[in-house]
Enzyme design. Sequence first.
Site, PDB file in Angstrom:
ATOM      1  N   HIS A  25       1.810   4.535  -2.824  1.00  0.00           N
ATOM      2  CA  HIS A  25       1.937   5.990  -2.603  1.00  0.00           C
ATOM      3  C   HIS A  25       3.327   6.466  -3.048  1.00  0.00           C
ATOM      4  O   HIS A  25       3.475   7.516  -3.681  1.00  0.00           O
ATOM      5  CB  HIS A  25       1.791   6.327  -1.112  1.00  0.00           C
ATOM      6  CG  HIS A  25       0.392   6.272  -0.586  1.00  0.00           C
ATOM      7  ND1 HIS A  25      -0.618   7.033  -1.107  1.00  0.00           N
ATOM      8  CD2 HIS A  25      -0.162   5.564   0.444  1.00  0.00           C
ATOM      9  CE1 HIS A  25      -1.739   6.796  -0.420  1.00  0.00           C
ATOM     10  NE2 HIS A  25      -1.485   5.907   0.518  1.00  0.00           N
ATOM     11  N   HIS A  73       0.838  -1.210   0.000  1.00  0.00           N
ATOM     12  CA  HIS A  73       0.000   0.000   0.000  1.00  0.00           C
ATOM     13  C   HIS A  73       0.874   1.263   0.000  1.00  0.00           C
ATOM     14  O   HIS A  73       0.724   2.133  -0.861  1.00  0.00           O
ATOM     15  CB  HIS A  73      -0.919  -0.018   1.228  1.00  0.00           C
ATOM     16  CG  HIS A  73      -1.803   1.183   1.340  1.00  0.00           C
ATOM     17  ND1 HIS A  73      -3.101   1.211   0.910  1.00  0.00           N
ATOM     18  CD2 HIS A  73      -1.557   2.431   1.840  1.00  0.00           C
ATOM     19  CE1 HIS A  73      -3.622   2.415   1.122  1.00  0.00           C
ATOM     20  NE2 HIS A  73      -2.698   3.182   1.697  1.00  0.00           N
ATOM     21  N   GLU A  74       1.783   1.336   0.964  1.00  0.00           N
ATOM     22  CA  GLU A  74       2.630   2.535   1.056  1.00  0.00           C
ATOM     23  C   GLU A  74       3.554   2.617  -0.169  1.00  0.00           C
ATOM     24  O   GLU A  74       3.872   3.715  -0.637  1.00  0.00           O
ATOM     25  CB  GLU A  74       3.445   2.539   2.359  1.00  0.00           C
ATOM     26  CG  GLU A  74       2.608   2.448   3.648  1.00  0.00           C
ATOM     27  CD  GLU A  74       1.519   3.510   3.781  1.00  0.00           C
ATOM     28  OE1 GLU A  74       1.648   4.585   3.170  1.00  0.00           O
ATOM     29  OE2 GLU A  74       0.519   3.248   4.481  1.00  0.00           O
ATOM     30  N   GLU A 119      -4.762   7.631  -2.830  1.00  0.00           N
ATOM     31  CA  GLU A 119      -5.243   6.333  -2.332  1.00  0.00           C
ATOM     32  C   GLU A 119      -5.636   5.414  -3.489  1.00  0.00           C
ATOM     33  O   GLU A 119      -5.611   4.198  -3.352  1.00  0.00           O
ATOM     34  CB  GLU A 119      -6.405   6.516  -1.358  1.00  0.00           C
ATOM     35  CG  GLU A 119      -6.043   7.238  -0.053  1.00  0.00           C
ATOM     36  CD  GLU A 119      -4.942   6.557   0.760  1.00  0.00           C
ATOM     37  OE1 GLU A 119      -4.703   5.351   0.556  1.00  0.00           O
ATOM     38  OE2 GLU A 119      -4.305   7.249   1.577  1.00  0.00           O
TER      39      GLU A 119
END
Length: 501
Positions: free
Chosen positions: A269, A265-266, A295
Amino acid sequence: MNVKEALNGLKKFEEQSFALGHAMGLLSYDSSTVAPKQSVKALTVTQGELSRMSYELTTAPETAEMIETLHANAKELDFVTARKAEELYRDLDRIRRIPKDLYVEYQKLCVESDAVWHDAKVNNDYPSFKPLLQRIFDMTKQIALCIEPGKDPYDTQLDNFERGLTAATCEKFFDTLKKGIVPLLGKVTSSPEQVREPLLEGVFPVAVQRDFSAYVMNVMGLDPERSVIGETEHPFTTDFSKYDVRITTHYHEDDLLSSMYSVIHEGGHALYELNIGDELTMSCLGGGVSMGIHESQSRFYENIIGRSREFCGLILPWLREHFPDRLSALTQERLYRAVNASAPSLIRTEADELTYCLHIMVRFELERMMFAGNITAEDLPAEWNRLYKEYLGIDVPDDRRGVLQDSHWSFGGIGYFPSYAIGSAYGAQYLDEMNKSFNVADAVSAGNFSLIADWFRERIWKFGRLYDPTELFNRVCGQFRPEVYIKYLENKFNVIYGLTT
Ligand SMILES: [Zn+2]
């Protein structure tokens, strides 16, 4: 001031503004990762002074004159500079409406409250956080009303994170999601199909999990010269420029998947920030355009890629090799089913794809009730628990796994949460579009992540803040259609759970 002077002023302003943001960001990152606990006492002073400098720089008469000159002469400017003038004018107009003392006091409150929240969560001690949380909500609302006095302050907050988003749009969107997700979840939870994976239960040493994080970052194509991973209670990404992006994760010895999905997830980003156009980085248009678009990148990598059958096949050899005692019998299909096990749960960040947006709806309702003055911080834990029962059908055993679980409110991120749901839904339309350019499943199977990165870079990442988020999304995918996301979820979970349609 003429345009030439204003352009020189712009260059200087961008450098100073970047430097201040860089310093504040580094202090904040340091405080979340390695700084000793009591450092917050000095940090509050330093962050307060830096934010005062930032406020003074932004609202100084010469800055205002420079921005107003450029804004008034936008027709003479090139496309990028005209956009800078437009964005800076908007920011200036908004910040000037906030009294300086209020602005600085709010920044200090956020630093203090973030530190108190950390301890409160660890100690399951909501009462220690409650007065600060009430002040955060009160001051956030007060500031929103300064910025846009005639508007619902919650809409102003939503707009801060996703320009143009309103509570009414969110309600309609959540309604569509509810109609699709709730019946599907009902079928999934009553299905006899077993997806619990005993091989993934037990101890996975943190040292090996750290190696696994490095492997996953490498697979995703994160440049090790420009990105790094740290460890924090709550995983996050912070970026200073395309030359320095930092992600964090949290390791649980008994949960291999938790950290893996945080890293993916990170990492999503981070990829966005690492691929901002060279000419935009470190400028006022450097950085991702909105939290919804941000997101949409992280959730795309986490779920649409990271929870795909092909990704499970790709990482399986590494897992078998490094956990030979535990995972030698694991197969691609078993891993795929395990990472998509769907059931109502307590923690948002660990929720499966199907139940995730229900966690967001709970927070959306609570924020609206707080802003409307229908409840106070005193009522929040009970209201949280009531809505978890209503939306997810589960009892919340303590505040640590309830109202204290997320960091957002502690730093003033009220109105942020809907971005996660919007971003999740955007992902299904990206997938459809991407499949028109190349077969995404084949690319993931082959570990060819540069195809995916190239696609996003050319359509989203390189543009930074050059376009409004809705325009950016529409350019790539056309109109936003939440039903595409519902269809994606139905197709995926009907197969995994052997449901007939
Ligand atoms: Zn995120």
